[in-house]
Design an enzyme around this catalytic site. Sequence first.
Site, PDB file in Angstrom:
ATOM      1  N   CYS A 159      33.825  37.556  44.591  1.00 28.61           N
ATOM      2  CA  CYS A 159      34.445  37.007  45.802  1.00 28.61           C
ATOM      3  C   CYS A 159      35.948  37.274  45.822  1.00 28.61           C
ATOM      4  O   CYS A 159      36.682  36.860  44.918  1.00 28.61           O
ATOM      5  CB  CYS A 159      34.156  35.513  45.856  1.00 28.61           C
ATOM      6  N   CYS A 195      38.054  34.131  45.846  1.00 32.32           N
ATOM      7  CA  CYS A 195      38.055  33.502  44.520  1.00 32.32           C
ATOM      8  C   CYS A 195      39.039  34.195  43.590  1.00 32.32           C
ATOM      9  O   CYS A 195      39.794  33.535  42.871  1.00 32.32           O
ATOM     10  CB  CYS A 195      36.652  33.538  43.910  1.00 32.32           C
TER      11      CYS A 195
END
Length: 107
Positions: free
Chosen positions: A31, A34
């Site tokens: 991600c 992230c």
Amino acid sequence: MSAPYETAQPERSAVDAMPGTVVLDFGANWCGYCRAAEPLIDEALAAGQGVRHLKVEDGPGRPLGRSFRIKLWPTVVVLKDGQEVARVVRPVAADEVRVALAQAGAA
């Protein structure tokens, strides 16, 4: 770089029973949001004495993330003695996480 998100997850009952301040960091290793938030979260947690940080890989069918109703990554959930006291979704500054930690008395 900090540790990757762990695929092995504790049971919700085990998380609820953890004493002190626990930070659940829900996300995925691939991600982009992230990865961008990772250094901010790490910076905020660096000063937190006695804070337990669990990086939990989330996704469809992941029971721990579903039990906390995680919708976006990363989501940082701060627990104090098993009770949620704060939550930060997609932090863009370390101070957002610091404020959440302060609500648990950990900053």
